[in-house]
Design a protein around this motif. Structure first.
Motif, PDB file in Angstrom:
ATOM      1  N   PRO A  71      46.523  13.820  19.581  1.00 44.83           N
ATOM      2  CA  PRO A  71      47.484  14.610  19.012  1.00 44.83           C
ATOM      3  C   PRO A  71      48.704  13.363  20.309  1.00 44.83           C
ATOM      4  N   VAL A  72      49.595  14.667  20.050  1.00 50.85           N
ATOM      5  CA  VAL A  72      51.298  13.763  20.384  1.00 50.85           C
ATOM      6  C   VAL A  72      51.624  14.979  21.892  1.00 50.85           C
ATOM      7  N   GLU A  73      51.166  16.559  21.748  1.00 54.78           N
ATOM      8  CA  GLU A  73      50.904  17.127  23.375  1.00 54.78           C
ATOM      9  C   GLU A  73      50.110  16.829  24.153  1.00 54.78           C
ATOM     10  N   GLY A  74      51.063  16.155  25.387  1.00 53.17           N
ATOM     11  CA  GLY A  74      50.004  16.376  26.372  1.00 53.17           C
ATOM     12  C   GLY A  74      50.324  14.847  26.710  1.00 53.17           C
ATOM     13  N   ARG A  75      50.488  13.883  25.011  1.00 46.84           N
ATOM     14  CA  ARG A  75      49.547  12.793  25.253  1.00 46.84           C
ATOM     15  C   ARG A  75      51.105  11.561  25.197  1.00 46.84           C
ATOM     16  N   GLU A  76      52.540  12.518  25.504  1.00 45.80           N
ATOM     17  CA  GLU A  76      53.652  12.069  24.921  1.00 45.80           C
ATOM     18  C   GLU A  76      54.051  10.035  25.813  1.00 45.80           C
ATOM     19  N   ALA A  96      47.979  10.979  14.294  1.00 47.32           N
ATOM     20  CA  ALA A  96      47.146  10.737  15.031  1.00 47.32           C
ATOM     21  C   ALA A  96      45.549  10.826  15.131  1.00 47.32           C
ATOM     22  N   TYR A 105      51.814   7.960  23.436  1.00 47.27           N
ATOM     23  CA  TYR A 105      52.432   7.361  21.992  1.00 47.27           C
ATOM     24  C   TYR A 105      53.840   6.525  22.852  1.00 47.27           C
ATOM     25  N   LYS A 159      55.546   8.387  16.879  1.00 44.80           N
ATOM     26  CA  LYS A 159      55.392   9.723  17.092  1.00 44.80           C
ATOM     27  C   LYS A 159      56.153  10.162  16.497  1.00 44.80           C
TER      28      LYS A 159
END
Length: 244
Positions: free
Chosen positions: A151-156, A146, A159, A136
């Motif tokens: 994407p990281v946003e909303g999928r932390e 990525a 990760y 991350k």
């Protein structure tokens, strides 16, 4: 998938002998020959210690994972299962987890730790040379994280599930022989390597941890000069675990 294989010089002289195998995973931007060409230490270790070296190609930036967003990227399964079956079918190997070491550098260090922890029944030992232990923080780098993870946003949580620090929480003491070696001035991965070292220590998980300080910044940082200093520690670990 291209795979570079190095046999010990004695392999052809003793048709009854079986050999342990060290799987070496290259870093981001590399290929199957990176471990063989950048430091020149692998071939010597193969003969000095006595093992077969298997160096697969990881598509430059596969991160040695089964991608959660791209079903065509299944390098975790490839290394953890398919490559081992292929190796045992084509060479005289010690076909047991005690005779298998999985190691890598940088992206390959991440791959070795994540694939090794997920496949404790296949590999007995795992080693990392300045490996990335969590993805991350490095999504913004030009390393295709990525692209493999989304994407990281909303999928932390996705990760977090792919972090070596998370995966290592499943380990019990003695499940794997573990080692990490990294330059003390590594500009990327010193914090996450120290975090994993601390986590393993607090959990009572035996492991080897080494930080290298070279003669100058370059040889202590994330560089092939540092890898050249780190690899002897990796291969001494290989010698130790294969002698058990």
């Amino acid at each position: 998938v291209p795979v570079a294989c190095v046999l010990p010089s004695a392999y052809g002289r003793d048709p009854d002998r079986r050999w342990p195998v060290v799987y070496l995973l290259h870093g981001c931007g590399g290929d199957a020959n990176q471990f063989l060409e950048k430091t020149g230490l692998v071939r010597k270790a193969v003969d000095d210690i006595g093992f077969i070296a298997i160096c697969p190609d990881g598509m430059s930036s596969s991160w040695w994972m089964d991608s959660p967003v791209d079903e065509s990227v299944r390098y975790g399964t490839f290394v953890g299962r398919e490559l081992v079956r292929w190796t045992d079918s084509n060479f005289r190997t010690v076909a047991d987890r005690r005779g298998r070491v999985l190691a890598g550098a940088s992206m390959g260090g991440y791959g070795a730790m994540s694939v090794g922890i997920r496949n404790k029944d296949v590999f007995g030992s795992v080693g990392s040379v300045f490996g990335c232990m969590e993805l991350k923080p490095f999504v913004g780098n030009e390393w295709s994280i990525a692209r493999r993870m989304g994407p990281v946003e909303g999928r932390e949580s996705v990760y977090d599930a792919h972090s070596v620090l998370t995966l290592a929480r499943s380990l019990g003491n003695g499940d794997l022989n573990l080692m990490m070696v990294i330059g003390s001035d590594d500009q990327f991965f010193v914090p996450c390597n120290r975090a994993l070292h601390r986590q393993l220590s607090e959990s009572g998980i035996a492991h080897d941890y080494v930080e290298i300080r070279g003669a100058d910044w370059l040889s202590s940082s994330h560089s092939f000069e540092c890898q050249r200093l780190c690899e002897p520690h990796l291969f001494e670990f290989v010698r130790k675990v294969l002698a058990r």
